[in-house]
Design a protein around this motif. Sequence first.
Motif, PDB file in Angstrom:
ATOM      1  N   UNK A   1       0.717  -1.199   0.087  1.00 45.89           N
ATOM      2  CA  UNK A   1      -0.052   0.076   0.036  1.00 45.89           C
ATOM      3  C   UNK A   1       0.832   1.194  -0.031  1.00 45.89           C
ATOM      4  N   UNK A   2       2.105   1.177  -0.237  1.00 46.16           N
ATOM      5  CA  UNK A   2       3.078   2.197  -0.132  1.00 46.16           C
ATOM      6  C   UNK A   2       2.751   3.281  -0.860  1.00 46.16           C
ATOM      7  N   UNK A   3       2.397   3.246  -2.188  1.00 46.90           N
ATOM      8  CA  UNK A   3       1.770   4.038  -3.159  1.00 46.90           C
ATOM      9  C   UNK A   3       0.830   5.103  -2.801  1.00 46.90           C
ATOM     10  N   UNK A   4       0.099   4.581  -1.759  1.00 51.54           N
ATOM     11  CA  UNK A   4      -1.335   5.241  -1.373  1.00 51.54           C
ATOM     12  C   UNK A   4      -0.691   6.646  -0.628  1.00 51.54           C
TER      13      UNK A   4
ATOM     14  N   UNK B   1       1.901  -2.844   8.284  1.00 58.77           N
ATOM     15  CA  UNK B   1       3.362  -2.398   8.568  1.00 58.77           C
ATOM     16  C   UNK B   1       3.986  -1.354   7.808  1.00 58.77           C
ATOM     17  N   UNK B   2       4.608  -0.705   8.661  1.00 56.58           N
ATOM     18  CA  UNK B   2       5.372   0.346   8.163  1.00 56.58           C
ATOM     19  C   UNK B   2       6.782  -0.118   8.002  1.00 56.58           C
ATOM     20  N   UNK B   3       7.333   0.303   6.854  1.00 57.15           N
ATOM     21  CA  UNK B   3       8.612   0.184   6.601  1.00 57.15           C
ATOM     22  C   UNK B   3       9.506   1.447   6.756  1.00 57.15           C
ATOM     23  N   UNK B   4      10.647   1.567   7.558  1.00 58.66           N
ATOM     24  CA  UNK B   4      11.503   2.635   7.790  1.00 58.66           C
ATOM     25  C   UNK B   4      12.836   2.260   7.309  1.00 58.66           C
TER      26      UNK B   4
ATOM     27  N   UNK C   1       0.094   8.605   5.139  1.00 59.51           N
ATOM     28  CA  UNK C   1       0.201   8.321   6.384  1.00 59.51           C
ATOM     29  C   UNK C   1      -0.328   6.601   6.560  1.00 59.51           C
ATOM     30  N   UNK C   2      -0.758   6.199   5.244  1.00 60.15           N
ATOM     31  CA  UNK C   2      -1.264   4.626   5.366  1.00 60.15           C
ATOM     32  C   UNK C   2      -0.216   3.800   5.411  1.00 60.15           C
ATOM     33  N   UNK C   3       0.170   2.920   6.211  1.00 58.27           N
ATOM     34  CA  UNK C   3       1.231   2.032   6.545  1.00 58.27           C
ATOM     35  C   UNK C   3       1.587   1.298   5.065  1.00 58.27           C
TER      36      UNK C   3
END
Length: 102
Positions: A36-39, A57-60, A42-44
Amino acid sequence: SRWICGVSDAMTHKKIDQNQQEIVAALRRRASCFSTASLGRGIPDVVAGFLGKTYLIEIKGRKGQLSIVQAAWHRHWEGNPVIILRSVADVDAFFVRCEEDE
């Protein structure tokens, strides 16, 4: 512009962390994943299913911090807490914790 979690979508932009491909590949070895990264907004970055449960999941990066928009989204999310992963080792530890919770 629209407002999400008290933040205007005009204030958001999506930056993909360099380690994202590596972490998503590690997740996909054992879990069902949808990026969902392209959304942005703030969405994970990833929705993952593992052992019958759904995880956001949030990737940092190693020293990466949540943006203002991400922090607001996380605060307002009423489901399970968002998981933050920074490395493949974090992915491995995530799977161990999930299995221990079974």
